[in-house]
Write an enzyme that holds these catalytic residues in place. Sequence first.
Site, PDB file in Angstrom:
ATOM      1  N   TYR A   1      31.871  28.539  43.920  1.00  0.00           N
ATOM      2  CA  TYR A   1      31.009  30.039  44.428  1.00  0.00           C
ATOM      3  C   TYR A   1      31.143  30.968  45.160  1.00  0.00           C
ATOM      4  O   TYR A   1      31.722  31.719  44.842  1.00  0.00           O
ATOM      5  CB  TYR A   1      30.148  29.950  43.309  1.00  0.00           C
ATOM      6  CG  TYR A   1      29.082  31.248  42.750  1.00  0.00           C
ATOM      7  CD1 TYR A   1      29.752  32.272  41.613  1.00  0.00           C
ATOM      8  CD2 TYR A   1      27.893  31.796  43.741  1.00  0.00           C
ATOM      9  CE1 TYR A   1      29.370  33.164  41.263  1.00  0.00           C
ATOM     10  CE2 TYR A   1      27.497  32.541  42.499  1.00  0.00           C
ATOM     11  CZ  TYR A   1      28.312  33.523  41.755  1.00  0.00           C
ATOM     12  OH  TYR A   1      27.651  35.020  41.386  1.00  0.00           O
TER      13      TYR A   1
ATOM     14  N   SER B   1      28.804  38.916  45.051  1.00  0.00           N
ATOM     15  CA  SER B   1      27.111  38.791  45.387  1.00  0.00           C
ATOM     16  C   SER B   1      27.565  38.737  46.446  1.00  0.00           C
ATOM     17  O   SER B   1      28.744  38.415  47.601  1.00  0.00           O
ATOM     18  CB  SER B   1      27.728  36.963  44.387  1.00  0.00           C
ATOM     19  OG  SER B   1      25.861  36.341  44.263  1.00  0.00           O
TER      20      SER B   1
END
Length: 260
Positions: free
Chosen positions: A151, A138
Amino acid sequence: MVIRRAVVTGASSGIGEATVRVLRAQGWEVVGVARRPKRLARLAAETGASTIACDLTDPDAVAALVAELERTGPVHALVQVAGGARGTDSVEQGSIDDWQWMYDANVLTTQRLVAGLLPLLRRAAAADGHADTVFVTSTAAQSAYPGGGGYNAAKAAESMLVKVLRQELHGEPIRVVEVAPGMVHTEEFALNRLGGDVAAAESVYDGVAEPLIADDVAELIAYALNAPRRVNLDLVTMRPLAQAAQHLLARGTLHVRTDD
């Protein structure tokens, strides 16, 4: 001609499901892996893919998965999509349970899959010339943002794992590819992150001119796998045109600036 076989995780929705569909359309044999057997059964019926239900955070389940893959055929590619985010709390207020889950789902799952499948990938590379690994991380691995601490940390750790793996496999005919998407509008990512709040999940994408969709990422993964074996896409960062950076997102119609 060798028909190559790919293992695609996270196959019950989003990028993983789209990748199964794209690879099957291109003639690959595919094994889709995810937790939800009903969704996998539908995917198998629609695409002809094989599927295996598996909780990748469970070491025993991963060991059983590896044994089944070894029993049923060669593995030429691992496409590791499974993972996810939970919560948007600050570091101070972060849920340890959410942070633990994100580390397990994004980092330890990846390590388990690499450890289990590398012997099979090496076997396929020795027989057929090369093998592939593709990891979907990501842009959260690259840029910090408030509310992203857990995250950010998990995806940064996964990204570093991939970079180390590429160096450790230096000299072997096994490609190591990292794909780092920005905003991708899928049915479940934001919904899961925000605890099932449908309105909050949809508001993430409100007004954004054409966020990426799962097919965009799947097509890139397929290109990486189908490229000449001399080509390794070390890291591809992809974002929607409306997202110039992690924190810089255009909402509303994109338009050309004028002097007026």
